[in-house]
Write a protein that holds these residues in place. Structure first.
Motif, mmCIF file in Angstrom:
data_model
loop_
_atom_site.group_PDB
_atom_site.id
_atom_site.type_symbol
_atom_site.label_atom_id
_atom_site.label_comp_id
_atom_site.label_asym_id
_atom_site.label_seq_id
_atom_site.Cartn_x
_atom_site.Cartn_y
_atom_site.Cartn_z
ATOM 1 N N HIS A 32 0.853 -1.199 0.000
ATOM 2 C CA HIS A 32 0.000 0.000 0.000
ATOM 3 C C HIS A 32 0.885 1.243 0.000
ATOM 4 O O HIS A 32 1.474 1.602 1.022
ATOM 5 C CB HIS A 32 -0.947 0.036 1.207
ATOM 6 N N ARG A 131 -14.147 12.623 4.430
ATOM 7 C CA ARG A 131 -13.244 13.766 4.271
ATOM 8 C C ARG A 131 -12.408 13.644 2.999
ATOM 9 O O ARG A 131 -11.698 14.575 2.625
ATOM 10 C CB ARG A 131 -12.341 13.928 5.495
ATOM 11 N N LEU A 132 -12.460 12.489 2.312
ATOM 12 C CA LEU A 132 -11.604 12.267 1.142
ATOM 13 C C LEU A 132 -12.337 12.308 -0.191
ATOM 14 O O LEU A 132 -11.728 12.613 -1.218
ATOM 15 C CB LEU A 132 -10.900 10.908 1.258
ATOM 16 N N HIS A 182 -6.190 -0.308 6.012
ATOM 17 C CA HIS A 182 -5.858 0.214 7.344
ATOM 18 C C HIS A 182 -6.796 -0.308 8.436
ATOM 19 O O HIS A 182 -7.309 0.445 9.264
ATOM 20 C CB HIS A 182 -5.841 1.746 7.313
ATOM 21 N N ARG A 185 -9.905 1.237 10.021
ATOM 22 C CA ARG A 185 -9.721 2.421 10.875
ATOM 23 C C ARG A 185 -10.368 2.282 12.262
ATOM 24 O O ARG A 185 -11.273 3.059 12.634
ATOM 25 C CB ARG A 185 -10.287 3.667 10.175
#
Ligand SMILES: O=C(O)c1cc(C(=O)O)oc(=O)c1
Length: 305
Positions: A32, A131-132, A182, A185
């Motif tokens: 990644h 937010r992305l 990830h 999260r």
């Protein structure tokens, strides 16, 4: 000169990472990482939510060699939207040492998908982190998933732990392997044995097509210590989460640096020390071999498996 101005407070990647102490197994894959631009050649997308520094393919390949990795999986960064040119250019320049994960929209043609495949792309990324990205309707994503399943690709998903209950139905119907970025999260102030992370483990337990990247402790950690200034026992609060996943699902975990680490706010880790974090979550050579070599090869270079 770039016409782009970095987002306020932007942290650039670490310029002089240490050499890891962990001897990576031969053939290790950084599964990644991203490239950003360079913006003068590959402009950032109009719809982006942040503007990063440049992080070129040459710089990525230099980091790969410095850290001791053999290969990269380059994941399309949201700052490039669905314009995959920078990622594709890096894959093509890698002489077979990089595979890619793209972002596509429903209007992508079969021919474009085939070209992406020839460049080394083996997956698409669906991003649910508000937010992305702007929201993409799930019927559009489902349609894309069905098309890329025919190419033997998989879906990479990025979401916040609190959104997993709402996304469960969608994820569990995807017709491909599903790779979770990830660790979904987790909020690491909650217990690794508690119900929230338990739901994520249940997803992996009940669906053997779900894989997990045990990456980004620097993003998830609340208490550190940070992977800086020689610290080789970094991000203690993330360890129980990642270790649980690695030990419970050793054949469905991947690891990546996440270089150049978009949107970090308080510090930029030393990537060499970040590699040493692996010893804490995959403590045996057998687990490291699966995490860093066998699993990513099976997913991204199955012809070499
Ligand atoms: O948490 C993030 O900000 C983040 C962003 C991106 C991206 O913009 O693609 O990718 C990641 O893996 C993580």
């Amino acid at each position: 000169m770039s016409i782009f101005h970095k987002s306020p407070g932007w942290l650039d990647w670490h310029p002089w990472p240490e050499k890891p102490r962990l001897a990576l197994p031969p053939g290790a894959v950084d599964a990644h990482c991203h490239v950003f631009g360079p913006a003068a050649e590959f402009p950032f997308a109009v719809e982006r939510k942040y503007t990063p520094c440049d992080a070129s393919k040459q710089q990525l390949f230099a980091l790969r060699d410095h850290l001791g990795f053999s290969r990269n999986v380059i994941v399309q960064a949201t700052c490039h939207g669905a314009d995959n040119r920078a990622m594709v250019d890096a894959c093509k320049a890698s002489a077979g040492k990089a595979r890619g994960v793209a972002t596509v929209r429903r209007n992508v043609s079969d021919r474009e998908l085939k070209e992406l495949h020839l460049a080394g792309v083996r997956g698409v990324r669906f991003n649910f982190v508000k937010r992305l990205v702007d929201v993409t309707p799930q019927d559009e994503l489902q349609e894309i998933a069905e098309r890329i399943a025919e190419l033997g690709w998989h879906v990479v998903v990025y979401f916040e732990a609190e959104d997993l209950p709402d996304l469960w139905h969608f994820f569990t119907r995807l017709p491909t392997p599903v790779v979770v970025d990830h660790m979904g999260r987790p909020d690491v102030s909650k217990p690794a044995h508690g119900p929230e992370f338990g739901l994520f483990l249940q997803l992996m337990q009940e669906h053997d097509n779900v894989w997990c990247k045990v990456s980004c402790p620097e993003r998830l950690s609340l208490t550190g210590p940070q992977a800086l200034h020689g610290e080789r026992q970094a991000y203690q609060d993330v360890v129980p989460f990642a270790r649980r996943v690695v030990e419970a699902f050793p054949t469905r975990v991947l690891w990546g640096t996440d270089w150049p680490h978009p949107n970090l706010k308080d510090h930029m880790p030393d990537d060499g020390l970040l590699v040493d974090f692996i010893s804490q979550i995959a403590p045996t050579q057998a687990l490291q071999q699966l995490l860093l070599v066998d699993n990513p090869i099976r997913l991204y270079w199955p012809e070499d498996a």
